[in-house]
Design a protein around this motif. Structure first.
Motif, PDB file in Angstrom:
ATOM      1  N   ILE A   1       0.839  -1.205   0.000  1.00 40.91           N
ATOM      2  CA  ILE A   1       0.000   0.000   0.000  1.00 40.91           C
ATOM      3  C   ILE A   1       0.867   1.245   0.000  1.00 40.91           C
ATOM      4  N   ALA A   2       1.893   1.268   0.836  1.00 40.86           N
ATOM      5  CA  ALA A   2       2.742   2.450   0.955  1.00 40.86           C
ATOM      6  C   ALA A   2       3.614   2.673  -0.276  1.00 40.86           C
ATOM      7  N   SER A   3       3.786   1.661  -1.139  1.00 37.63           N
ATOM      8  CA  SER A   3       4.625   1.819  -2.317  1.00 37.63           C
ATOM      9  C   SER A   3       3.947   2.622  -3.419  1.00 37.63           C
ATOM     10  N   THR A   4       2.650   2.919  -3.283  1.00 38.05           N
ATOM     11  CA  THR A   4       1.931   3.742  -4.257  1.00 38.05           C
ATOM     12  C   THR A   4       1.763   5.154  -3.703  1.00 38.05           C
TER      13      THR A   4
ATOM     14  N   ARG B   1      10.210   1.574   5.060  1.00 41.22           N
ATOM     15  CA  ARG B   1      11.093   2.068   4.004  1.00 41.22           C
ATOM     16  C   ARG B   1      10.305   2.719   2.878  1.00 41.22           C
ATOM     17  N   GLN B   2       9.131   2.184   2.560  1.00 38.71           N
ATOM     18  CA  GLN B   2       8.333   2.777   1.496  1.00 38.71           C
ATOM     19  C   GLN B   2       7.901   4.196   1.832  1.00 38.71           C
ATOM     20  N   MET B   3       7.934   4.537   3.116  1.00 35.69           N
ATOM     21  CA  MET B   3       7.564   5.904   3.516  1.00 35.69           C
ATOM     22  C   MET B   3       8.784   6.804   3.635  1.00 35.69           C
ATOM     23  N   TYR B   4       9.851   6.345   4.310  1.00 31.69           N
ATOM     24  CA  TYR B   4      10.963   7.263   4.540  1.00 31.69           C
ATOM     25  C   TYR B   4      11.911   7.380   3.355  1.00 31.69           C
ATOM     26  N   ASN B   5      11.731   6.588   2.296  1.00 34.76           N
ATOM     27  CA  ASN B   5      12.556   6.818   1.117  1.00 34.76           C
ATOM     28  C   ASN B   5      11.957   7.843   0.170  1.00 34.76           C
ATOM     29  N   THR B   6      10.910   8.531   0.630  1.00 35.52           N
ATOM     30  CA  THR B   6      10.364   9.684  -0.081  1.00 35.52           C
ATOM     31  C   THR B   6      10.574  10.927   0.771  1.00 35.52           C
TER      32      THR B   6
ATOM     33  N   GLN C   1      21.191  -3.251   6.993  1.00 35.86           N
ATOM     34  CA  GLN C   1      21.966  -2.416   6.084  1.00 35.86           C
ATOM     35  C   GLN C   1      21.111  -1.917   4.928  1.00 35.86           C
ATOM     36  N   ASP C   2      20.270  -2.780   4.412  1.00 39.42           N
ATOM     37  CA  ASP C   2      19.388  -2.374   3.313  1.00 39.42           C
ATOM     38  C   ASP C   2      18.405  -1.302   3.768  1.00 39.42           C
ATOM     39  N   SER C   3      17.887  -1.448   4.978  1.00 39.83           N
ATOM     40  CA  SER C   3      16.960  -0.444   5.501  1.00 39.83           C
ATOM     41  C   SER C   3      17.660   0.885   5.725  1.00 39.83           C
ATOM     42  N   LEU C   4      18.868   0.855   6.255  1.00 42.35           N
ATOM     43  CA  LEU C   4      19.618   2.104   6.418  1.00 42.35           C
ATOM     44  C   LEU C   4      19.974   2.717   5.074  1.00 42.35           C
ATOM     45  N   LEU C   5      20.324   1.881   4.120  1.00 42.56           N
ATOM     46  CA  LEU C   5      20.745   2.382   2.811  1.00 42.56           C
ATOM     47  C   LEU C   5      19.652   3.201   2.149  1.00 42.56           C
ATOM     48  N   HIS C   6      18.410   2.817   2.334  1.00 41.93           N
ATOM     49  CA  HIS C   6      17.330   3.520   1.647  1.00 41.93           C
ATOM     50  C   HIS C   6      17.047   4.892   2.238  1.00 41.93           C
ATOM     51  N   PHE C   7      17.695   5.232   3.333  1.00 42.08           N
ATOM     52  CA  PHE C   7      17.628   6.634   3.758  1.00 42.08           C
ATOM     53  C   PHE C   7      18.347   7.524   2.746  1.00 42.08           C
ATOM     54  N   ALA C   8      19.296   6.963   2.007  1.00 44.39           N
ATOM     55  CA  ALA C   8      20.047   7.749   1.028  1.00 44.39           C
ATOM     56  C   ALA C   8      19.241   8.056  -0.212  1.00 44.39           C
ATOM     57  N   ALA C   9      17.973   7.669  -0.271  1.00 37.00           N
ATOM     58  CA  ALA C   9      17.149   7.973  -1.437  1.00 37.00           C
ATOM     59  C   ALA C   9      16.757   9.436  -1.491  1.00 37.00           C
ATOM     60  N   THR C  10      16.906  10.179  -0.397  1.00 38.34           N
ATOM     61  CA  THR C  10      16.574  11.603  -0.351  1.00 38.34           C
ATOM     62  C   THR C  10      17.765  12.370   0.210  1.00 38.34           C
ATOM     63  N   PRO C  11      17.888  13.647  -0.090  1.00 38.81           N
ATOM     64  CA  PRO C  11      19.018  14.422   0.452  1.00 38.81           C
ATOM     65  C   PRO C  11      19.060  14.457   1.974  1.00 38.81           C
ATOM     66  N   LYS C  12      17.926  14.691   2.598  1.00 40.27           N
ATOM     67  CA  LYS C  12      17.919  14.749   4.057  1.00 40.27           C
ATOM     68  C   LYS C  12      18.161  13.369   4.660  1.00 40.27           C
TER      69      LYS C  12
ATOM     70  N   CYS D   1       9.148  -3.852  -4.639  1.00 51.01           N
ATOM     71  CA  CYS D   1       8.287  -2.705  -4.902  1.00 51.01           C
ATOM     72  C   CYS D   1       8.988  -1.636  -5.732  1.00 51.01           C
ATOM     73  N   GLU D   2      10.252  -1.830  -6.097  1.00 48.37           N
ATOM     74  CA  GLU D   2      11.004  -0.840  -6.855  1.00 48.37           C
ATOM     75  C   GLU D   2      11.029  -1.239  -8.323  1.00 48.37           C
ATOM     76  N   LYS D   3      10.766  -0.264  -9.203  1.00 49.92           N
ATOM     77  CA  LYS D   3      10.764  -0.527 -10.634  1.00 49.92           C
ATOM     78  C   LYS D   3      12.121  -0.247 -11.271  1.00 49.92           C
ATOM     79  N   PHE D   4      12.980   0.483 -10.600  1.00 50.17           N
ATOM     80  CA  PHE D   4      14.273   0.845 -11.153  1.00 50.17           C
ATOM     81  C   PHE D   4      15.375   0.325 -10.232  1.00 50.17           C
ATOM     82  N   GLY D   5      16.610   0.393 -10.718  1.00 49.44           N
ATOM     83  CA  GLY D   5      17.727  -0.127  -9.971  1.00 49.44           C
ATOM     84  C   GLY D   5      18.283   0.887  -8.989  1.00 49.44           C
ATOM     85  N   TYR D   6      19.579   0.733  -8.705  1.00 51.95           N
ATOM     86  CA  TYR D   6      20.245   1.588  -7.727  1.00 51.95           C
ATOM     87  C   TYR D   6      20.755   2.895  -8.335  1.00 51.95           C
ATOM     88  N   GLY D   7      20.378   3.220  -9.572  1.00 46.80           N
ATOM     89  CA  GLY D   7      20.918   4.398 -10.228  1.00 46.80           C
ATOM     90  C   GLY D   7      20.663   5.689  -9.479  1.00 46.80           C
TER      91      GLY D   7
END
Length: 1199
Positions: free
Chosen positions: A544-547, A603-608, A671-682, A713-719
């Motif tokens: 649900i949160a991925s949309t 993660r689906q929430m804090y990576n936005t 580690q994966d959960s921490l890494l997805h904090f890097a999806a946003t500048p903050k 839930c991700e359509k793209f890679g690590y780019g």
């Protein structure tokens, strides 16, 4: 002449035979007799040779001889002696001719003659066939005494010695139920020996099919006769057209339907079961199995036939499944009728037949139409079975088991198979709009109508019950999971994937409340039984949160009777799971698998950007980092097969091998959960504050080289994540330590210079025509993403000299950015030229990369100060000349000289789109292919042809902008000194160097705005340093400011990035979603280009008046206008951004392109809209972030 003689009949017979031979391919390809008739009737429309057939010519001559005189007389009479006749007269003549007696006599004679001709052809054909068969049998050895043992063979038999029609009619009479069993058995034996094509094409097929269906309904315990009928149906259906297969299927369905209505079988009670080896049950299962096989095969070919055939098949199926025999028992606990759907569920428990029927719109439309009009009871029965299963789970022990014998099915097993079948059917119905229109429905024992929301809530409650199906070997051996939780979770996932179905079924308050009810009870200290469904709850919440709409529902909707939104509840529960602060849960319920599932939902929430902004106060990053430190890290001294290696750079510490197993899985999850904090500048700032950035980037690289998916839930890679990390100095150093930079350089060199060694060369590789070949484009864009930020270039190249060796072995591969620049950009010696296999292409690649790097003025100043690139380029230009015996050589125009000239003009001429003109990178057609002057030495000012409107610019800007660093540094030094004195005796953090990496572009801009008056600029900067907006508008001042919290200052990430750029991405997603999606698809981030724009005050991107307006607007209106300006510019560029995203060069376009038209004026309504400013109150408090001190990163949370 209207009569035919015997010679005419013989000629007609010959001509008709020739016509049939000519159209043999068309007729034989027809699937049925009706289609063959349609082909012959429309032969004139479809066959170009129609009028050339001899039969057509003969008939035309016969019509002319019979009606020619009559037509001429009628024509003269209608024309009245005129030379011509109108269309009306022609129609009148035709009508009178067709009404004449001569025409009727000709048609009657022609029909009679052709009937005789056709009958004669048929008789001759049958005689020829019998003669061939007799000759073939006579030639066979031992044909007189041989007998056929295969009763179902299509070969010849005694059946062919008599007339087919009479024989089949006699067999139909012998199959009547009044005949003795021996007679019926012998008739079936003969029928199976006949070729199926003869049986299906005979005139008595309908009566024969009726007799066969009556045999199936016989109650004789000896099943040999009915089995023979099923074998005959199976054999004939495999070689018959669809219209006959439809008749066979309908006969089977009606036979079963009549049997269930007349016999009224019942389900067993208690521990008793149904034995599938019992004769009557075995026959029913065989018949249902044949029907199910037909159901799975029919969708592959029914689209080629009329819709009425398909509708008859579907309706006969629904009629069979809607049979509900009435046993006359109404009291609870008594017997229940055995319905056909129970047997179908045993044979196809996952309703594969229904999935195939619902695949195409052609059949789906008919299914929904029949369900709506006549068979809505099927949906009601499926829903009723789900409710019954929920009721049974609530009142029955979870240890209910099935029979130990494989052939015995208990009542609970039959009910469960029906439940699974119903669940799969309902899941397929709900994902379509017409399927959801079937609701609400009327359910027994429910006063109100049963809606879609009620159904989804029921399914979620089923998911909360015991997960295991009845423990029967014949059910558990199924290759798919039959646990209710797994089945319901898959159904909810399927609904979440469709926007409309998610809106109608999932995004409803009762549904979300039901999903969150166990979490709320656990947070309140209550017991939840069973608690094993938490993982499935987390999986659904993550979907649900991925949309976008689901994320907004979690973050902003407060419809629950709680003070916080739904997203806060999920984060609070996850936080307490990590802290093991839920006493009502046992040790198993707080396992890493459960924690990982809820971390994935969070993660689906804090990576936005929006989600991180709302959930940041909980300090979830600190909780994850603390849990990561508790994971045991035991090194393996010996290599084993179950190890995973994280590669690093050759200049760094060696790789470390970690043991596989639960501890490693839990560590990778954190580690994966921490890494997805890097999806946003903050989020990158928060990740840096935990100290786990290097470990997370190393983990990302280990997955990146394996080409693993980011998540389900991700359509793209690590780019995008790599680009976000590479925008800061700590991030790019983490990429360097992980080995990513080395891998990128080596991969680039392999595609640019080496090629694939394992590729066998059959044809020589074509010479690339584009400056950057398509094979190198991906590596080029990856390098652009890595080096897009000036801070990254400074971190990777500051103090790094170029190798500059005398010889370069051909097999030596560069491994660092400095090595790559030395081999591809600074090509200033014959040794470097000779070391390149594709010199022109590789050097052009390097110059294009250098052009992108120099668009960032800080990067250009570093490269020029360390490597003197301009001098090197000018020297190469002077050497690229002809060598005549006398006089000075003439400059050679080639790809490299044109590329170098473009690059020199770009770095020497400064200005916006209306202030400078860049030369093209390609030659023109005509006598003068390149009319632009070449740079051969540093001019005092750019040539006039490269500046468009020099009169509007201050004279001090010409030639002094890049050389005025001393004035800017002087003003900046005085301003910093005054700011420190104004702030007290606090010293800057020791971890931050005092010198700002790069030029102070605000000080340089103010120096030019003050007409070169250094003292006036100094006073203004001193006064400006006391304002809060200076923290964002003046990045050089904040680099060493004591007002910045110590953790933020130690991170080395500027506030312009983690604050301003963060809000730019958040507003861009809300206001210009197409542009935001384009950035994600390209692997680039808006924060990177905005960071470059803001750091250098839009130099080289906006005209000088617009730069002044930008500074004035932000000073007067507040720092939040930085965000509005960036969003307005990106919105203005939306058409071009979408176009270049499709061309896969968005990064290059945003950095190097010169727009042909003016950008939006910064005082226009799109940049200063009062409505837009009031809408985003969070952005208006931009400066308040800096006033929170160290609490921003200290991990203080809402407990």
């Amino acid at each position: 002449m209207s009569q035919f003689s015997s010679e005419d009949e013989a000629e007609l017979q010959y001509l008709l035979r020739q016509l049939l031979k000519s159209t043999k391919d068309r007729i034989s390809g027809a699937p049925s007799i009706e289609c063959a008739e349609e082909i012959l009737l429309h032969l004139e429309e479809t066959d170009k040779k129609f009028h050339n057939y001899e039969l057509v010519r003969y008939l035309r001559q016969h019509v002319d001889r019979s009606l020619g005189a009559l037509v001429e007389a009628e024509t003269e009479l209608g024309a009245g002696g005129d030379a011509g006749a109108s269309a009306h007269d022609i129609h009148a003549v035709t009508r009178r001719t067709r009404d004449s007696a001569e025409y009727k006599q000709m048609m009657q004679t022609l029909k009679n003659t052709m009937s005789l001709v056709v009958e004669s052809l048929i008789n001759k054909f049958e005689e020829d066939q019998l003669r061939k068969e007799e000759t073939y049998r006579d030639n066979l050895p031992g044909a007189s005494e041989g007998r056929f043992n295969d009763n179902c063979s299509d070969s010849d038999s005694s059946f062919n010695h008599v007339s087919k029609g009479k024989q089949l009619q006699a067999l139909a009479e012998q199959l009547d139920s009044s005949q003795p069993k021996e007679v019926r058995w012998e008739a079936l034996q003969k029928l199976c020996c006949a070729p199926p094509s003869d049986v299906l094409s005979c005139e008595t097929w309908n009566s024969l099919r009726t007799s066969l269906s009556a045999v199936l309904d016989d109650r004789d315990p000896d099943l040999s006769v009915s089995d023979k009928v099923l074998k005959f149906f199976a054999k004939t259906s495999s070689s018959s057209p669809f219209n006959l297969t439809r008749e066979i299927y309908s006969s089977l369905a009606k036979s079963l339907e009549g049997y269930f209505l007349s016999h009224k079988l019942s389900l067993p009670i208690g521990s008793d079961g149904i034995d599938v080896t019992r004769p009557d049950i075995s026959r029913l299962l065989k018949q249902m199995r044949l029907i199910n096989d037909f159901q799975k095969e029919m969708p592959s070919f029914w689209i080629r036939h009329p819709e009425k055939y398909m509708e008859e098949v579907i309706e006969s199926t629904f009629s069979l499944l809607s049979v509900h025999p009435d046993l006359g028992l109404a009291s609870p606990g008594t017997e229940k009728a055995l319905e056909p759907v129970y047997l179908l569920a045993l044979l196809d428990i996952k309703a594969t037949w229904f999935n195939k029927w619902m695949h195409s719109y052609y059949s789906r439309a008919v299914i929904f139409r029949l369900l709506e009009r006549k068979y809505k009871s099927l949906i009601v029965a499926a829903v009723q079975q789900c409710l019954q299963h929920l009721s049974d789970c609530e009142h029955r022990s979870p240890q209910t088991s099935g029979s130990s014998q494989w052939s015995i099915y208990t009542r609970s097993e039959l009910e469960y198979a029906f439940f699974v079948h119903s669940l799969c059917v309902l899941g397929k119905v709900l994902i379509y709009t017409n399927g959801r229109k079937l609701f609400p429905i009327k359910i027994r024992k429910h006063k109100d109508l049963y809606s879609l929301t009620d159904l989804v809530v029921t399914l979620i409650n089923i998911m909360y019950q015991h997960p295991q199906p009845p423990r029967a070997p014949n059910l558990l051996c199924c290759p798919v999971s039959l646990a209710p939780r797994s089945l319901v979770t898959e159904l909810l996932w399927m609904l979440c994937e469709q926007t409309e179905s998610a809106a109608e079924c999932i995004y409803q308050s009762p549904v979300i409340e039901t999903l969150l009810a166990p979490l709320i009870r656990l947070l309140n200290g209550e017991q939840v039984s069973p608690a094993g469904s938490l993982t499935h709850i987390a999986d659904v919440l993550a979907r649900i949160a991925s949309t976008d709409r689901g994320l907004a529902l979690f973050l902003n909707d407060k419809s629950l009777d709680l003070s916080s939104s739904k997203g806060h509840i999920i984060v609070q529960f996850t936080q307490r799971l990590l802290d093991k602060d839920l006493p009502s849960l046992g040790r198993w319920e707080m396992s890493p698998a459960v924690c990982g599932a809820f971390l994935f939902a969070c993660r689906q929430m804090y990576n936005t950007c929006e989600g991180l902004q709302i959930l940041r106060p909980y300090g979830l990053h600190s909780c994850i980092a603390a849990a990561l430190k508790e994971v045991p890290r035991v090194l393996l001294l010996t290599q084993c097969s179950n190890t995973s290696t994280i590669p690093v750079s050759k200049n760094r510490t060696p790789s470390v091998s970690f043991p596989t197993g639960p501890s490693l899985i839990w560590e990778e999850t954190l580690q994966d959960s921490l890494l997805h904090f890097a999806a946003t500048p903050k989020g990158l700032l928060l990740l840096q504050s935990t100290g786990a950035l290097d470990h997370c980037v190393a983990y990302m690289y280990s997955r990146f080289i394996k080409k693993l998916q980011v998540s389900r839930c991700e359509k793209f890679g690590y780019g995008v994540m790599v680009t976000q990390v590479a925008a800061t100095a700590p991030g790019v150093m983490a990429l360097l330590n992980s080995g990513y930079v080395q891998e990128l350089v080596v991969k680039l060199w392999s595609v640019l210079e080496c090629g694939r060694e394992d590729l066998r060369v059959v044809h020589p590789k074509s010479t690339p025509m584009d400056p950057i070949d398509r094979s190198c484009l991906k590596s080029f864009l990856a390098l652009v993403n890595l080096l897009s930020s000036g801070a990254s270039v400074w971190a990777l190249l500051r103090g790094q000299p170029l190798p500059q060796r005398e010889a370069y072995p051909l097999r030596e591969v560069p491994s660092t950015i400095a090595d790559l620049m030395d081999r591809l950009i600074a090509v200033d010696s014959d040794a470097k030229i000779n070391s390149l296999f594709n010199y022109e292409q590789s050097h052009t690649f390097g110059l294009r990369l250098l052009c992108v790097l120099c668009c960032d003025l800080d990067s250009f100043l570093l490269l020029e100060s360390q490597y003197a690139l301009c001098s090197m380029l000018l020297l190469r230009q002077k050497e690229n000349v002809t060598e005549p015996a006398e006089a000075q050589g003439q400059l050679i125009l080639d790809r490299l000289s044109v590329e170098r000239n473009h690059l020199l003009v770009r770095v020497c001429a400064v200005g916006g789109p209306s202030e400078r003109r860049l030369p093209p990178r390609a030659l023109q057609e005509g006598p003068d292919p390149y009319p632009w002057p070449m740079f051969l030495s540093y001019p005092s000012a750019p040539p006039q042809c490269y500046t468009l409107d020099a009169a509007m610019l201050p004279q001090s800007k010409q030639g002094k902008i890049l050389t005025s660093k001393c004035a800017g540094t002087h003003a900046r030094t005085h301003a910093r000194t005054h700011a420190r004195t104004h702030a007290g005796t606090h010293a800057p953090p020791a971890a931050v160097p005092d010198l700002h990496p790069g030029q102070d572009w605000l000080a340089a801009t103010l120096f030019l705005m003050m007409a070169g008056d250094g003292e006036r600029a100094r006073r203004w900067l001193v006064d400006f340093s006391s304002l809060l907006c200076s923290a964002f508008l003046w990045p050089a001042r904040m680099h060493s400011s004591v007002h910045l919290p110590a953790p933020v200052a130690a991170s080395g990430i500027p506030p312009v990035y983690w604050c301003t750029a963060h809000y730019v991405e958040m507003l861009l997603k809300a206001e210009v979603p197409l542009v935001h999606s384009a950035f994600r698809m390209s692997g680039f981030t808006p924060s990177q280009i905005c960071l470059q724009w803001l750091n250098q005050c839009f130099w080289n991107y906006l005209d000088w008046p617009e730069v002044c307006h930008y500074v004035s607007t932000c000073v007067l209106m507040g720092p939040d206008y930085q965000v509005y300006v960036c969003v307005a510019v990106l919105k203005h560029m939306q058409p071009d951004i979408l176009l270049h995203t499709q061309a896969q060069d968005l990064q290059v376009y945003l950095k190097v392109s010169q727009r042909p038209h003016r950008p939006p004026h910064l005082t226009s309504p799109c940049c200063t809209s009062t409505q837009g400013v009031c809408q985003y109150g969070a952005v208006q408090g931009l400066g308040g972030v800096l006033c929170m001190g160290g609490s921003y990163l200290s991990g203080q949370t809402h407990r």
